[in-house]
Design a protein around this motif. Structure first.
Motif, PDB file in Angstrom:
ATOM      1  N   GLY A 124      31.359  69.952  24.664  1.00  0.00           N
ATOM      2  CA  GLY A 124      30.874  69.174  25.797  1.00  0.00           C
ATOM      3  C   GLY A 124      29.854  69.891  26.648  1.00  0.00           C
ATOM      4  O   GLY A 124      29.026  69.271  27.297  1.00  0.00           O
ATOM      5  N   GLY A 125      29.895  71.219  26.640  1.00  0.00           N
ATOM      6  CA  GLY A 125      28.897  71.981  27.372  1.00  0.00           C
ATOM      7  C   GLY A 125      29.298  72.392  28.771  1.00  0.00           C
ATOM      8  O   GLY A 125      28.518  73.042  29.468  1.00  0.00           O
ATOM      9  N   ALA A 126      30.515  72.040  29.218  1.00  0.00           N
ATOM     10  CA  ALA A 126      30.903  72.343  30.598  1.00  0.00           C
ATOM     11  C   ALA A 126      31.382  73.771  30.781  1.00  0.00           C
ATOM     12  O   ALA A 126      31.459  74.254  31.905  1.00  0.00           O
ATOM     13  N   MET A 173      24.727  70.404  29.994  1.00  0.00           N
ATOM     14  CA  MET A 173      26.073  69.903  29.767  1.00  0.00           C
ATOM     15  C   MET A 173      26.068  68.487  29.220  1.00  0.00           C
ATOM     16  O   MET A 173      26.983  68.070  28.516  1.00  0.00           O
ATOM     17  N   PHE A 174      25.028  67.718  29.518  1.00  0.00           N
ATOM     18  CA  PHE A 174      24.983  66.317  29.089  1.00  0.00           C
ATOM     19  C   PHE A 174      24.033  66.090  27.909  1.00  0.00           C
ATOM     20  O   PHE A 174      23.788  64.956  27.527  1.00  0.00           O
ATOM     21  N   THR A 194      32.592  74.525  25.937  1.00  0.00           N
ATOM     22  CA  THR A 194      31.152  74.720  25.728  1.00  0.00           C
ATOM     23  C   THR A 194      30.689  74.056  24.446  1.00  0.00           C
ATOM     24  O   THR A 194      29.646  73.399  24.396  1.00  0.00           O
ATOM     25  N   GLY A 254      30.161  65.815  28.081  1.00  0.00           N
ATOM     26  CA  GLY A 254      30.046  66.707  29.233  1.00  0.00           C
ATOM     27  C   GLY A 254      31.082  66.418  30.291  1.00  0.00           C
ATOM     28  O   GLY A 254      31.732  67.327  30.818  1.00  0.00           O
TER      29      GLY A 254
END
Length: 409
Positions: A61-63, A115-116, A58, A125
């Motif tokens: 990258g946010g995934a 995520m991006f 997270t 992401g």
């Protein structure tokens, strides 16, 4: 006829096996939805490792959020017959309500686009999502038989009812939970006597001592690599403007997270959990700071007399600005900004100058001429005029975490 045997990984078979024995979300030991606890139980690893991997994905990258939401929807709870999404299409029943399932599905949309939009953009992401999915793939490949498989659901394993056999029927192997057909089970007849072996008192008793498991070197090696990486990047930061402190912390955090993943397979590296979390939090804090972590490290001392710079900033360190000898123009106010992400901001203004100052702080005490405040989210504005002023000074002083002191000299 070609008799060559091809060795490799049967992806289709592995995915089918994963889905048939996929983890179940647990009620006991859960933090949110029981996803990490379920994965840990399925593959025989510490759930903390799964949680740290999700947090790291997270942050860098946010995934992590998106994949957690998907697991929440796709993995059935331990006592349910189907997952939330399976229940939505009529394949079994789930304890999750239809309304909450729709809500989580809607939340997945902004989570996907977020995520991006992180610090590392599209590449971050994709990389974080690939890292999590790759880790899950390796877990199932190497540890599929080490944990507790999820019980088959109505869509994967079918009915768990044992078939009946007529007298004299041939044993069938279609339903075989104990590794042998039901008519081939060798069970004790309750009518037969039970023979118990009694040990003589004078018999030599040997106690088996399990050898102490060797400590895995993953933690030490990873910490060493992380320290060397940080040192090399700090030395290179002067020649590469992209290597700001948040980026350096992000790379070091990636090294630590990689050590955690390796340690999950080698049963080591638990000591990396705290450093990984701390480095991730520091990277996020500096990224969201006013200076973005790119204003340098160390103390800054300034005592201008003629040329007042537009700003005096530091990411980590103290800034001390002495304006007592600054030549002022009565017709033109002097304006400057002092900003510190983490540290102390001190400004000394002349006794014979009008001062218009705004002091803001996220966390820390503030002493702004005639006003002061403590704790967090502080925003003070002070206008302090004097008789026969030599000029006017306009100041903006900010501290992300630390003290602010604006006094007269």
């Amino acid at each position: 006829m070609n008799t060559t045997k091809h060795s490799g990984i049967n992806i289709e078979s592995m995915v089918a096996d994963f889905w048939a024995t996929r983890p179940r979300r647990l009620r006991q030991g859960r933090m949110v939805a029981g996803v990490a606890a379920g994965i840990g139980r399925r593959y025989g690893i510490d759930p903390v490792i799964v949680r740290v991997a999700l947090v790291a994905a997270t942050v860098f990258g946010g995934a992590g959020v998106l994949l957690y939401l998907l697991a929440w929807l796709l993995l059935a709870e331990e006592n349910d017959k189907a997952s939330a999404w399976e229940a939505m299409i009529g394949h079994g029943a789930s304890s999750m309500s239809r309304g909450f399932t729709i809500f989580l599905s809607i939340v997945c949309v902004p989570a996907f686009f977020t995520m991006f939009d992180g610090t590392f953009g599209f590449v971050g992401g994709v990389f974080s999502a690939a890292a999590l999915l790759g880790g899950l793939f390796l877990l199932h490949r190497h540890r599929a038989d080490m944990g507790v498989p999820g019980a088959p659901t109505t869509t994967s394993g079918g009915s768990m009812t044992a078939p009946s056999y007529a007298p004299g029927a041939t044993a069938s192997t279609e339903w075989d939970p104990l590794g042998a057909a039901p008519l081939q089970w060798e069970l004790h007849d309750p009518n037969e006597p039970v023979t118990v072996a009694v040990t003589e008192p004078d018999e030599d008793k040997t106690v088996a001592v399990r050898p102490r498991r060797r400590r895995s070197p993953v933690g030490g090696i990873t910490m060493g690599v992380a320290v060397l990486t940080a040192a090399a990047l700090l030395l290179s930061s002067s020649a590469n403007s992209w290597l700001t402190l948040p980026h350096i912390l992000g790379i070091v955090g990636g090294v630590l997270a990689g050590g955690l993943v390796v340690g999950a397979f080698l049963r080591g590296g638990r000591g990396l959990i705290v450093p990984t979390v701390l480095v991730g939090l520091a990277a996020v804090a500096l990224t969201n700071s006013p200076n973005g972590g790119g204003a340098g490290i160390g103390d800054l001392r300034a005592h201008p007399t003629d040329n007042l710079q537009p700003s005096y900033t530091r990411s980590i360190g103290d800034v001390r600005l002495d304006l007592t000898d600054l030549k002022l123009d009565k017709e033109k106010p002097a304006h400057t900004t002092v900003s510190v992400d983490a540290g102390v901001a001190r400004v000394i203004v002349p006794a014979d100058a009008n001062v218009d100052v705004t002091c803001t702080s996220n966390v820390g005490p503030v002493r702004c001429l005639t006003r002061s405040a403590d704790w967090h989210d502080i925003d003070l504005h002070v206008t302090d005029n004097v008789d026969d002023a030599a000029g006017t000074i306009v100041l903006d002083v900010h501290s992300g975490a630390g003290n602010i002191e604006v006094t007269r000299g």
